[in-house]
Scaffold this active site. Structure first.
Site, PDB file in Angstrom:
ATOM      1  N   HIS A   1     -22.139  13.636 -44.163  1.00 31.53           N
ATOM      2  CA  HIS A   1     -21.587  12.443 -44.825  1.00 31.53           C
ATOM      3  C   HIS A   1     -20.099  12.239 -44.552  1.00 31.53           C
ATOM      4  O   HIS A   1     -19.654  11.105 -44.426  1.00 31.53           O
ATOM      5  CB  HIS A   1     -21.792  12.534 -46.341  1.00 31.53           C
ATOM      6  CG  HIS A   1     -23.213  12.369 -46.757  1.00 31.53           C
ATOM      7  ND1 HIS A   1     -23.594  12.178 -48.065  1.00 31.53           N
ATOM      8  CD2 HIS A   1     -24.369  12.379 -46.039  1.00 31.53           C
ATOM      9  CE1 HIS A   1     -24.909  12.060 -48.141  1.00 31.53           C
ATOM     10  NE2 HIS A   1     -25.408  12.194 -46.922  1.00 31.53           N
TER      11      HIS A   1
ATOM     12  N   HIS B   1     -21.793   5.854 -43.903  1.00 29.09           N
ATOM     13  CA  HIS B   1     -20.922   7.041 -43.842  1.00 29.09           C
ATOM     14  C   HIS B   1     -19.778   6.806 -42.862  1.00 29.09           C
ATOM     15  O   HIS B   1     -18.636   7.173 -43.118  1.00 29.09           O
ATOM     16  CB  HIS B   1     -21.732   8.269 -43.436  1.00 29.09           C
ATOM     17  CG  HIS B   1     -22.806   8.599 -44.423  1.00 29.09           C
ATOM     18  ND1 HIS B   1     -22.545   8.783 -45.762  1.00 29.09           N
ATOM     19  CD2 HIS B   1     -24.152   8.747 -44.273  1.00 29.09           C
ATOM     20  CE1 HIS B   1     -23.678   9.043 -46.400  1.00 29.09           C
ATOM     21  NE2 HIS B   1     -24.667   9.025 -45.516  1.00 29.09           N
TER      22      HIS B   1
ATOM     23  N   GLY C   1      -7.510  32.473 -50.180  1.00 29.51           N
ATOM     24  CA  GLY C   1      -8.125  33.129 -51.326  1.00 29.51           C
ATOM     25  C   GLY C   1      -9.324  32.366 -51.854  1.00 29.51           C
ATOM     26  O   GLY C   1     -10.373  32.942 -52.146  1.00 29.51           O
TER      27      GLY C   1
ATOM     28  N   GLY D   1     -10.016  28.881 -50.504  1.00 32.04           N
ATOM     29  CA  GLY D   1     -10.300  27.733 -49.635  1.00 32.04           C
ATOM     30  C   GLY D   1      -9.597  26.479 -50.115  1.00 32.04           C
ATOM     31  O   GLY D   1      -9.497  25.492 -49.381  1.00 32.04           O
TER      32      GLY D   1
ATOM     33  N   ASP E   1      -4.712  33.003 -44.243  1.00 32.12           N
ATOM     34  CA  ASP E   1      -3.464  33.618 -44.692  1.00 32.12           C
ATOM     35  C   ASP E   1      -3.782  35.108 -44.896  1.00 32.12           C
ATOM     36  O   ASP E   1      -4.808  35.604 -44.400  1.00 32.12           O
ATOM     37  CB  ASP E   1      -2.882  32.908 -45.925  1.00 32.12           C
ATOM     38  CG  ASP E   1      -3.747  33.023 -47.162  1.00 32.12           C
ATOM     39  OD1 ASP E   1      -4.800  33.692 -47.095  1.00 32.12           O
ATOM     40  OD2 ASP E   1      -3.388  32.449 -48.198  1.00 32.12           O
ATOM     41  N   HIS E   2      -2.935  35.810 -45.629  1.00 34.51           N
ATOM     42  CA  HIS E   2      -3.135  37.246 -45.808  1.00 34.51           C
ATOM     43  C   HIS E   2      -4.427  37.567 -46.554  1.00 34.51           C
ATOM     44  O   HIS E   2      -4.944  38.674 -46.441  1.00 34.51           O
ATOM     45  CB  HIS E   2      -1.932  37.868 -46.527  1.00 34.51           C
ATOM     46  CG  HIS E   2      -1.498  37.077 -47.713  1.00 34.51           C
ATOM     47  ND1 HIS E   2      -0.750  35.923 -47.596  1.00 34.51           N
ATOM     48  CD2 HIS E   2      -1.740  37.236 -49.042  1.00 34.51           C
ATOM     49  CE1 HIS E   2      -0.530  35.417 -48.799  1.00 34.51           C
ATOM     50  NE2 HIS E   2      -1.124  36.189 -49.685  1.00 34.51           N
TER      51      HIS E   2
ATOM     52  N   ARG F   1     -17.156   4.595 -44.467  1.00 29.52           N
ATOM     53  CA  ARG F   1     -16.333   5.289 -45.460  1.00 29.52           C
ATOM     54  C   ARG F   1     -15.348   6.256 -44.796  1.00 29.52           C
ATOM     55  O   ARG F   1     -14.184   6.351 -45.195  1.00 29.52           O
ATOM     56  CB  ARG F   1     -17.253   6.030 -46.441  1.00 29.52           C
ATOM     57  CG  ARG F   1     -18.046   5.060 -47.309  1.00 29.52           C
ATOM     58  CD  ARG F   1     -19.244   5.702 -47.966  1.00 29.52           C
ATOM     59  NE  ARG F   1     -20.055   4.690 -48.674  1.00 29.52           N
ATOM     60  CZ  ARG F   1     -21.309   4.884 -49.055  1.00 29.52           C
ATOM     61  NH1 ARG F   1     -21.921   6.025 -48.811  1.00 29.52           N
ATOM     62  NH2 ARG F   1     -21.967   3.909 -49.678  1.00 29.52           N
TER      63      ARG F   1
HETATM   64  C1  RB5 Z   1      -2.561  33.809 -51.528  1.00 29.50           C
HETATM   65  O1  RB5 Z   1      -2.320  34.886 -52.372  1.00 29.50           O
HETATM   66  C2  RB5 Z   1      -3.424  32.761 -52.210  1.00 29.50           C
HETATM   67  O2  RB5 Z   1      -2.668  32.079 -53.152  1.00 29.50           O
HETATM   68  C3  RB5 Z   1      -3.993  31.841 -51.199  1.00 29.50           C
HETATM   69  O3  RB5 Z   1      -4.763  32.566 -50.307  1.00 29.50           O
HETATM   70  C4  RB5 Z   1      -4.936  30.755 -51.662  1.00 29.50           C
HETATM   71  O4  RB5 Z   1      -5.882  31.237 -52.556  1.00 29.50           O
HETATM   72  C5  RB5 Z   1      -4.375  29.498 -52.056  1.00 29.50           C
HETATM   73  O5  RB5 Z   1      -5.118  28.532 -52.271  1.00 29.50           O
END
Ligand code: RB5
Length: 147
Positions: free
Chosen positions: A103, A139, A71, A73, A8-9, A142
């Site tokens: 795993h 593994h 931001g 993950g 994302d951004h 599962r």
């Molecule tokens: C975006 O500002 C932020 O919320 C996004 O990148 C992320 O961290 C969400 O999990």
């Protein structure tokens, strides 16, 4: 390997080097084929939309594995794991990256722009891509239960 990548951004937050372009360039320099699922600018985008693009690339066979960056993950992993057949792992350490492959047979690695240095993101991506699923019976059993 064919790797679908999106962010994302947060993937375009400064200071430079910007993480999304740096990760794409790094993977290409290693000889991987990158399926760039966007974005290409820092304009705000919603992580579920970007996660969907990478999931669809994997599920239709256009890519072998995926990397998603937001931001933390976390948003990307929550979004990606809604798709049956996707096993997305938000990893912050080498052990998590390695074990998510060995795993869990994770097929998407989720990384955090705001929680990890770029060098750590690249190191985690390298390790994750180089680590195969162990294939061990327990593994496999599962993972099969995940659908
Ligand atoms: C975006 O500002 C932020 O919320 C996004 O990148 C992320 O961290 C969400 O999990």
């Amino acid at each position: 390997m064919r790797i679908a990548v999106a962010s994302d951004h947060a993937g375009f937050e400064g200071p430079e080097p910007l993480y999304k372009p740096a990760i794409v360039a790094h993977l290409r320099a290693l000889g991987h084929e990158v399926v760039d699922c966007g974005p290409a600018t820092p304009d705000p985008v919603d992580y579920p939309d970007m996660a969907e693009r990478v999931c669809r690339a994997l599920l239709c066979g256009e890519a072998d594995l995926g990397i998603l960056l937001c931001g933390t993950g976390i948003g990307m992993s929550i979004a990606a794991n809604r798709y049956p057949g996707i096993r997305a792992a938000a990893c912050t350490t080498e052990d998590m990256a390695r074990l998510s492959r060995e795993h869990n047979n994770a097929n998407i690695l989720c990384l955090g722009r705001r929680t990890l240095p770029l060098e750590q993101c690249l190191a985690l991506a390298d390790l994750w891509l180089a680590t195969p699923f162990s294939g061990g019976e327990r593994h496999r059993r599962r993972v099969d239960k995940l659908g």
